[in-house]
Design an enzyme around this catalytic site. Structure first.
Site, short mmCIF file in Angstrom:
data_model
loop_
_atom_site.label_atom_id
_atom_site.label_comp_id
_atom_site.label_asym_id
_atom_site.label_seq_id
_atom_site.Cartn_x
_atom_site.Cartn_y
_atom_site.Cartn_z
N CYS A 102 -2.22 -2.67 7.55
CA CYS A 102 -2.13 -3.76 6.46
C CYS A 102 -0.80 -4.27 6.38
O CYS A 102 -0.68 -5.36 5.91
CB CYS A 102 -2.09 -2.83 5.14
SG CYS A 102 -3.97 -2.28 4.79
N LYS A 144 -6.86 -4.61 -3.49
CA LYS A 144 -7.48 -5.37 -2.19
C LYS A 144 -8.69 -4.38 -1.78
O LYS A 144 -8.68 -3.11 -1.75
CB LYS A 144 -6.77 -5.89 -0.98
CG LYS A 144 -6.07 -4.80 -0.49
CD LYS A 144 -5.10 -4.94 0.74
CE LYS A 144 -4.40 -4.07 1.31
NZ LYS A 144 -5.06 -2.87 1.93
N ASP A 192 0.87 -1.28 0.01
CA ASP A 192 -0.05 0.00 -0.05
C ASP A 192 0.75 1.27 0.14
O ASP A 192 0.61 2.17 0.77
CB ASP A 192 -0.87 0.15 1.29
CG ASP A 192 -2.17 -1.27 1.10
OD1 ASP A 192 -1.83 -2.06 0.05
OD2 ASP A 192 -2.82 -0.99 1.97
C1 VGL Z 1 -4.83 0.88 5.70
C2 VGL Z 1 -6.47 2.00 7.02
C3 VGL Z 1 -7.01 1.89 6.17
C4 VGL Z 1 -3.36 0.15 5.56
C5 VGL Z 1 -5.87 0.54 4.73
O1 VGL Z 1 -2.96 0.10 4.18
O2 VGL Z 1 -2.64 0.09 6.28
N1 VGL Z 1 -4.84 1.59 6.69
N2 VGL Z 1 -7.08 1.27 5.20
#
Ligand code: VGL
Ligand code: ZN
Length: 190
Positions: free
Chosen positions: A134, A95, A13
């Site tokens: 994540c 995802k 991410d």
């Molecule tokens: C994430 C919060 C909400 C992450 C993703 O990638 O860690 N954190 N969505």
């Protein structure tokens, strides 16, 4: 720790919305990019995940969720950070695409495990954002899926909604048998 042909690098991410200036910025999230770029050419297999939400996603505050809207499909915020070297990313995973389901792990309802297994990967080195969401869930799922997992502690950053969430996440990963290492400990196999 030696990098071998059965090792993959998983970049979690590393998207604009999680970097400073983004909708859900992780403090100093962009600091890890240059270190990740240096590591990329040293792995035969590189995978990257992206949080990829529809605009009415259940994790968003207007829908009663915990987060401001972020990583909306096909927006600039959901794109990988432009400083990240992308030409060697062989497996790209999107995802949490369903409006009614969140997924912190890059393995949750994706083909990541299968993609890595067909490439004969046995160990996954994990870096990216965010440590306490994540990165943690992806590392825990890597082990559950039968891989060895090593989290690169200098190449992750945490949201820290509560102070100490980063430390808690690292402890939880360690308890689950996940290795913690610094990228400087990685050596070539020859
Ligand atoms: C994430 C919060 C909400 C992450 C993703 O990638 O860690 N954190 N969505
Ligand atoms: Zn999200």
């Amino acid at each position: 720790m030696k990098i071998s042909e059965s090792d993959a690098l998983l970049i979690v991410d590393l998207q604009n919305d999680f970097c400073p200036g983004g909708a859900l910025a992780v403090p100093r999230g962009d600091e890890i990019i240059s270190g990740i770029n240096e590591l990329i050419p040293r792995f035969k297999q590189v995978a990257a995940s992206q949080d990829w939400h529809p605009k009415n996603h259940c994790s968003f505050q207007p829908q009663g969720g915990p987060w401001p809207p972020h990583c909306i499909q096909n927006t600039r915020g959901a794109a990988l950070h432009s400083a990240l070297l992308q030409d060697r990313i062989g497996v790209r995973i999107f995802k949490a695409q369903q409006p009614d389901q969140d997924a912190y792990s890059a393995f949750e309802r994706t083909s990541l495990s299968e993609e890595l297994k067909i490439r004969k990967i046995r160990r996954i080195f994990i870096c990216g954002l965010a440590t306490d969401y994540c990165v943690k869930e992806s590392a825990l799922d890597a082990v559950k899926s039968g891989f060895l997992a090593v989290v690169l502690t200098d190449l992750i950053r945490a949201v820290n909604v509560r102070p100490g969430d980063d430390r808690k996440a690292l402890n939880q990963m360690k308890q689950a048998g996940i290795g913690l290492a610094q990228s400087s400990e990685l050596q070539e196999n020859n």
